[in-house]
Design a protein around this motif. Structure first.
Motif, PDB file in Angstrom:
ATOM      1  N   UNK A   1      -2.974  -1.204 -20.370  1.00 17.33           N
ATOM      2  CA  UNK A   1      -3.419  -0.715 -19.072  1.00 17.33           C
ATOM      3  C   UNK A   1      -2.571  -1.358 -17.978  1.00 17.33           C
ATOM      4  N   UNK A   2      -2.031  -0.539 -17.118  1.00 17.98           N
ATOM      5  CA  UNK A   2      -1.170  -1.080 -16.063  1.00 17.98           C
ATOM      6  C   UNK A   2      -1.955  -1.217 -14.755  1.00 17.98           C
ATOM      7  N   UNK A   3      -1.433  -2.083 -13.916  1.00 12.86           N
ATOM      8  CA  UNK A   3      -2.036  -2.351 -12.610  1.00 12.86           C
ATOM      9  C   UNK A   3      -1.081  -1.847 -11.536  1.00 12.86           C
ATOM     10  N   UNK A   4      -1.625  -1.306 -10.448  1.00 10.12           N
ATOM     11  CA  UNK A   4      -0.809  -0.877  -9.313  1.00 10.12           C
ATOM     12  C   UNK A   4      -1.274  -1.623  -8.073  1.00 10.12           C
ATOM     13  N   UNK A   5      -0.338  -2.287  -7.420  1.00  7.45           N
ATOM     14  CA  UNK A   5      -0.617  -3.026  -6.186  1.00  7.45           C
ATOM     15  C   UNK A   5      -0.300  -2.128  -4.996  1.00  7.45           C
ATOM     16  N   UNK A   6      -1.281  -1.897  -4.123  1.00 12.06           N
ATOM     17  CA  UNK A   6      -1.049  -1.115  -2.903  1.00 12.06           C
ATOM     18  C   UNK A   6      -0.619  -2.067  -1.804  1.00 12.06           C
ATOM     19  N   UNK A   7       0.570  -1.840  -1.269  1.00 12.65           N
ATOM     20  CA  UNK A   7       1.108  -2.717  -0.238  1.00 12.65           C
ATOM     21  C   UNK A   7       1.754  -1.900   0.877  1.00 12.65           C
TER      22      UNK A   7
ATOM     23  N   UNK B   1      10.511  -6.525   2.049  1.00 10.72           N
ATOM     24  CA  UNK B   1      10.052  -6.212   3.403  1.00 10.72           C
ATOM     25  C   UNK B   1       8.914  -7.137   3.812  1.00 10.72           C
ATOM     26  N   UNK B   2       8.866  -7.483   5.092  1.00  9.25           N
ATOM     27  CA  UNK B   2       7.694  -8.179   5.616  1.00  9.25           C
ATOM     28  C   UNK B   2       6.509  -7.238   5.436  1.00  9.25           C
ATOM     29  N   UNK B   3       5.392  -7.781   5.022  1.00 10.97           N
ATOM     30  CA  UNK B   3       4.209  -6.971   4.762  1.00 10.97           C
ATOM     31  C   UNK B   3       3.455  -7.549   3.595  1.00 10.97           C
ATOM     32  N   UNK B   4       2.604  -6.766   2.984  1.00 12.63           N
ATOM     33  CA  UNK B   4       1.855  -7.280   1.850  1.00 12.63           C
ATOM     34  C   UNK B   4       0.724  -6.372   1.433  1.00 12.63           C
ATOM     35  N   UNK B   5      -0.182  -6.958   0.671  1.00  9.51           N
ATOM     36  CA  UNK B   5      -1.290  -6.217   0.081  1.00  9.51           C
ATOM     37  C   UNK B   5      -2.281  -5.730   1.132  1.00  9.51           C
TER      38      UNK B   5
ATOM     39  N   UNK C   1      -7.019  -0.242   6.681  1.00 10.93           N
ATOM     40  CA  UNK C   1      -6.088   0.885   6.650  1.00 10.93           C
ATOM     41  C   UNK C   1      -4.682   0.331   6.436  1.00 10.93           C
ATOM     42  N   UNK C   2      -3.736   1.197   6.118  1.00 11.64           N
ATOM     43  CA  UNK C   2      -2.352   0.750   5.953  1.00 11.64           C
ATOM     44  C   UNK C   2      -1.832   0.093   7.228  1.00 11.64           C
ATOM     45  N   UNK C   3      -2.105   0.698   8.383  1.00 12.75           N
ATOM     46  CA  UNK C   3      -1.599   0.140   9.640  1.00 12.75           C
ATOM     47  C   UNK C   3      -2.280  -1.182   9.992  1.00 12.75           C
TER      48      UNK C   3
ATOM     49  N   UNK D   1       4.250   1.120  -2.453  1.00 12.32           N
ATOM     50  CA  UNK D   1       4.676   0.588  -1.157  1.00 12.32           C
ATOM     51  C   UNK D   1       4.768   1.692  -0.111  1.00 12.32           C
ATOM     52  N   UNK D   2       3.955   1.575   0.941  1.00 12.83           N
ATOM     53  CA  UNK D   2       4.050   2.481   2.089  1.00 12.83           C
ATOM     54  C   UNK D   2       4.838   1.759   3.175  1.00 12.83           C
ATOM     55  N   UNK D   3       5.918   2.382   3.622  1.00 10.61           N
ATOM     56  CA  UNK D   3       6.825   1.759   4.595  1.00 10.61           C
ATOM     57  C   UNK D   3       6.664   2.384   5.973  1.00 10.61           C
ATOM     58  N   UNK D   4       6.647   1.520   6.979  1.00  9.88           N
ATOM     59  CA  UNK D   4       6.532   1.946   8.369  1.00  9.88           C
ATOM     60  C   UNK D   4       7.571   1.221   9.208  1.00  9.88           C
ATOM     61  N   UNK D   5       8.123   1.931  10.170  1.00  6.65           N
ATOM     62  CA  UNK D   5       8.941   1.269  11.183  1.00  6.65           C
ATOM     63  C   UNK D   5       8.040   1.002  12.381  1.00  6.65           C
TER      64      UNK D   5
END
Length: 136
Positions: free
Chosen positions: A1-7, A31-35, A41-43, A84-88
């Motif tokens: 079973x695999x794990x997925x980290x939302x960051x 990238x700067x950021x994390x879990x 929310x993502x933001x 990984x969700x990326x934002x500028x």
């Protein structure tokens, strides 16, 4: 079973280079950021993580979605994936390494690929940004 980290991660570019950070316990820059914490929310997570890691906030309303990368997670063990969700966004101050961040650097895709260790999601992002810049 695999794990997925939302960051979430900040894509902050200046003069063709992206701001990257390295945690004390990792060899690779990312990238700067994390879990994303429960109920965040993502933001919200992006604002919290960037403030913690860079000691600089994000200017509200400047956040723009850049892309999403689902790959093997760097440094997390076999079978662990990262989503990984990326934002500028604009920074409200001068970034400085804080919390677990040992150092920061500004890199192009080629400079990142020359590093001894790289994170797959960051490689994919930088390649996409490079391709986007070449067609602009």
């Amino acid at each position: 079973m695999s794990e997925t980290l939302r960051v979430v991660g900040l894509v902050h570019r200046v003069d063709g280079r992206v701001l990257l950070v390295r945690a004390r316990w990792h060899a690779a820059f990312y990238l700067a950021g994390g879990k994303i914490e429960a109920g965040e929310s993502e933001l919200e997570a992006l604002h919290r993580e960037v403030d913690e890691e860079l000691g600089a906030g994000l200017v509200a309303g400047t956040e723009r979605f850049v892309g999403r990368y689902v790959t093997d997670a760097y440094g997390q063990g076999e079978g662990v994936r990262v989503d990984l969700s990326c934002y500028s966004a604009e920074l409200s101050g001068v970034p400085e390494p804080a919390a677990e961040i040992a150092e920061m650097a500004w890199m192009t895709c080629a400079e990142y690929l020359a590093q001894p260790e790289t994170a797959p999601a960051v490689v994919a992002l930088l390649r996409d940004l490079e391709a986007e810049s070449a067609t602009a």
